[in-house]
Design a protein around this motif. Structure first.
Motif, PDB file in Angstrom:
ATOM      1  N   ILE A 172       0.825  -1.215   0.000  1.00 55.13           N
ATOM      2  CA  ILE A 172       0.000   0.000   0.000  1.00 55.13           C
ATOM      3  C   ILE A 172       0.861   1.268   0.000  1.00 55.13           C
ATOM      4  N   PHE A 173       1.867   1.304   0.887  1.00 53.95           N
ATOM      5  CA  PHE A 173       2.612   2.546   1.100  1.00 53.95           C
ATOM      6  C   PHE A 173       3.997   2.552   0.436  1.00 53.95           C
ATOM      7  N   GLY A 174       4.306   1.518  -0.332  1.00 57.71           N
ATOM      8  CA  GLY A 174       5.663   1.353  -0.857  1.00 57.71           C
ATOM      9  C   GLY A 174       6.143   2.445  -1.785  1.00 57.71           C
ATOM     10  N   ASN A 175       5.215   3.218  -2.352  1.00 54.96           N
ATOM     11  CA  ASN A 175       5.655   4.264  -3.288  1.00 54.96           C
ATOM     12  C   ASN A 175       5.407   5.679  -2.759  1.00 54.96           C
ATOM     13  N   VAL A 176       5.276   5.826  -1.455  1.00 55.06           N
ATOM     14  CA  VAL A 176       5.108   7.205  -0.938  1.00 55.06           C
ATOM     15  C   VAL A 176       6.388   8.000  -1.184  1.00 55.06           C
ATOM     16  N   VAL A 177       7.528   7.318  -1.184  1.00 53.66           N
ATOM     17  CA  VAL A 177       8.749   7.913  -1.748  1.00 53.66           C
ATOM     18  C   VAL A 177       8.992   7.154  -3.057  1.00 53.66           C
ATOM     19  N   GLU A 178       8.954   7.884  -4.141  1.00 53.30           N
ATOM     20  CA  GLU A 178       8.966   7.319  -5.496  1.00 53.30           C
ATOM     21  C   GLU A 178      10.019   6.226  -5.687  1.00 53.30           C
TER      22      GLU A 178
END
Lengths: 173, 173
Positions: free
Chosen positions: B17-23
């Motif tokens: 879910i949160f793996g791409n909050v930092v690109e």
């Protein structure tokens, strides 16, 4: 591809080619580009290892958590990275008997529950029997020892992926 | 989705879910899971920011190098992450005039050549005119200042992505 060809790459090309030498961690590849030019492929590998070693314990666990389960859902759904797909297939992870598959799944779940990260092993240097016995043994370790062991395996995987990329004459840009 | 729902996730669900909050840096998300349970979404955000701040300078540059160009090749080829695609589209990056597009491409190249990482700005908080003027101005900075500025933008992007995910009632697992 020799080191001078590697050193001639832009950072974008470098990350495109080498971004998955540590599974799903292009950040690491992108970070070590700061130290280019590299004296040799070994020097590039050493930069990667040094970067990993300098991470806090949470960062090392984070690297492990970016790895898929062996013989897990991603293998069967085709969602693995190209590198993992090849490595797991060669180690026979796609051809487990029903009994082996269920033992592997059960041990993987126990491992993740115990440590909070997945079991990581250099599949290319092991076959399915050895992977199952290692998984079973390593489940007995303490968390800190097992994190260190997982990271040692990450470095072996990285070394083999680096070598494969460097030996391929025509890298995809 | 409140913080107790976040804390109830397995690390795999959390990273999905949160793996791409930092690109393209799931390593960071996966690392901060070590600190769960989180007191609040703000506490989760603070863990991410602390992890970034503790990285060596090369690691910060590595984060920036995982970002695509604004209005670059990946936008036009459809290779952006879903989050970047939405952010760039909203900021009008898909609708530049030929003159704006060529100015943007020229400045992006100059920027990357000068700093060795791409120009990063929180597109959601800017429109195309502002993005072009910022790019032009920030080209004058020193490398260390510009790396710090890029990381400050990464944190703004991260905050907005986190908020969007938490506000979505039914996260995709």
């Amino acid at each position: 591809m020799d080191i001078s060809a590697v050193n001639a790459l832009s950072y974008e090309e470098f990350v495109n080619i080498f971004g998955n030498v540590v599974e799903k961690c292009p950040l690491i590849t992108a970070a070590v580009w700061t130290s280019h030019p590299f004296m040799s492929i070994n020097a590039l590998e050493a930069e990667i290892n040094d970067f990993i070693d300098a991470l806090p314990e949470s960062g090392k666990e984070g690297i492990l958590r970016c790895h898929p389960d062996l013989a897990g859902r991603d293998l069967h759904s085709g969602a693995l990275t190209r590198e993992s797909q090849e490595e797991q297939a060669r180690a026979g992870m796609g051809e487990l008997s029903p009994a082996e598959a269920s033992r592997m799944a059960r041990l993987n779940e126990k491992y993740k529950e115990r440590f909070g990260f997945p079991f990581v092993i250099c599949a290319r240097m092991n076959d399915k029997a050895r992977i199952l016995s290692e998984l079973s043994e390593r489940l007995q370790n303490e968390r800190a020892a097992e994190s260190a062991r997982g990271i040692a395996e990450v470095k072996k995987i990285c070394r083999l992926r680096l070598q494969a990329l460097v030996l391929s004459e025509a890298p995809k840009l």
